[in-house]
Enzyme design. Structure first.
Site, short mmCIF file in Angstrom:
data_model
loop_
_atom_site.label_atom_id
_atom_site.label_comp_id
_atom_site.label_asym_id
_atom_site.label_seq_id
_atom_site.Cartn_x
_atom_site.Cartn_y
_atom_site.Cartn_z
N ALA A 22 0.77 -1.21 -0.05
CA ALA A 22 -0.18 0.02 0.04
C ALA A 22 0.86 1.18 -0.15
O ALA A 22 0.28 2.37 -0.17
CB ALA A 22 -0.90 0.24 1.10
N LYS A 23 2.13 1.03 0.36
CA LYS A 23 3.10 2.06 0.36
C LYS A 23 2.34 3.52 1.03
O LYS A 23 2.56 4.58 0.53
CB LYS A 23 3.64 2.58 -0.91
CG LYS A 23 4.38 1.35 -1.68
CD LYS A 23 4.77 1.88 -3.09
CE LYS A 23 5.44 0.74 -3.78
NZ LYS A 23 4.80 -0.55 -4.10
N ARG A 24 1.82 3.44 2.26
CA ARG A 24 1.14 4.37 3.07
C ARG A 24 2.34 5.17 3.71
O ARG A 24 3.27 4.61 4.14
CB ARG A 24 0.20 3.86 3.98
CG ARG A 24 -0.88 3.17 3.60
CD ARG A 24 -1.87 4.00 2.56
NE ARG A 24 -3.01 3.38 1.79
CZ ARG A 24 -3.44 3.17 0.76
NH1 ARG A 24 -2.64 3.43 -0.18
NH2 ARG A 24 -4.38 2.60 0.27
#
Length: 286
Positions: A99-101
């Site tokens: 998700a690379k949040r």
């Protein structure tokens, strides 16, 4: 008395030893849906995802759904993702939510709750995070991961060429941004008494980067896993891993997506490809 959950690092080390050190991405890209003879719609998404999970979740160490390809279908796509996470974990695979949040304060805490709180329908064994609002902004996710026995993979040296303009930038102390991220993760694993045989705080380091990993004091020994995208379609091979990662190679989790998924929709083809990659990685790593 509540028993503390087993840390992600220990669970990952066991899964890699038993199933082979491989992560397979679940990336329902429109072109892959078309290659499988599926429509670029919710029915195609569901068939693609269920087929891939059913074929792979009982034999690979890690499955990595790319959240964006599900989010583009709205709530129906998220429902497919929730089912995929539950089915994959039930079959014994560890789920890494790609998700690379990255955000700050209560917003980062909300992202952490979405993926790292066991009560969430999207609860995963680990999640990818972006540190480029400052490493300290990740604190809510780092703390919740520790509490829930989950893990994180923080972007450090990514395989896309654009990443270098930020990641290789040099700070006033002479260290690159990437080296600083890796140092923070090393510290994080070092202060965790349960970081054996491997810590739960990992980094994303591209398998295609080769000799560029040696610049600006980069040290990959973080006592945590190194997720290595770029195997297969992006050009890296399992045989490249010892040269790229050196002494840290045993902690590498090579990630392949299209290299396996292009063998669908036949489940046997998906399984055979995943097994072949895992065997090649095991032979290269030793």
């Amino acid at each position: 008395m509540t028993t503390a959950p087993e840390p992600f690092g220990a669970r990952l080390r066991r899964a890699m030893d038993e199933r082979g050190p491989l992560c397979v991405g679940i990336d329902p890209h429109p072109s892959l849906l078309a290659d499988w003879g599926l429509g670029d719609d919710i029915a195609g998404l569901e068939t693609f995802t269920r087929t891939a999970v059913a074929a792979l979740a009982d034999r690979v160490a890690v499955l990595k759904p790319q959240s964006a390809f599900f989010e583009r279908f709205g709530s129906r796509g998220i429902a497919v993702l929730e089912r995929a996470v539950a089915d994959a974990r039930a079959a014994g695979a560890l789920v890494l939510m790609d998700a690379k949040r990255g955000d700050i304060g209560s917003t980062m805490a909300a992202y952490a709750a979405a993926y790292l709180d066991p009560a969430s329908p999207l609860f995963s064994d680990a999640v990818t995070l972006s540190p480029y609002l400052g490493y300290g902004s990740l604190r809510p996710a780092l703390d919740l991961a520790r509490e829930s026995g989950a893990g994180v993979f923080v972007l450090a040296l990514t395989s896309n060429p654009e990443g270098a303009e930020v990641q290789h930038a040099v700070r006033a102390d002479g260290a690159s941004v990437a080296a600083t991220v890796l140092a923070r993760l090393r510290e994080e694993n070092g202060k965790n008494a349960t970081a054996a045989p491997m810590g739960s705080y990992g980094a994303v380091v591209g398998a295609t980067l080769g000799d560029t990993l040696g610049v600006n004091g980069v040290n990959l020994a973080i006592n945590g896993p190194l997720l290595a995208p770029g195997i297969g379609a992006q050009g890296a091979t399992p045989a490249d891993l010892p040269r790229v990662f050196g002494a840290a190679v045993r902690d590498v989790v090579p990630s392949v997506s299209r290299g396996v998924l292009r063998h669908g929709p036949d489940p046997a083809g998906l399984r055979a490809s995943a097994v072949r990659f895992a065997e090649e990685v095991r032979a290269a790593v030793g």
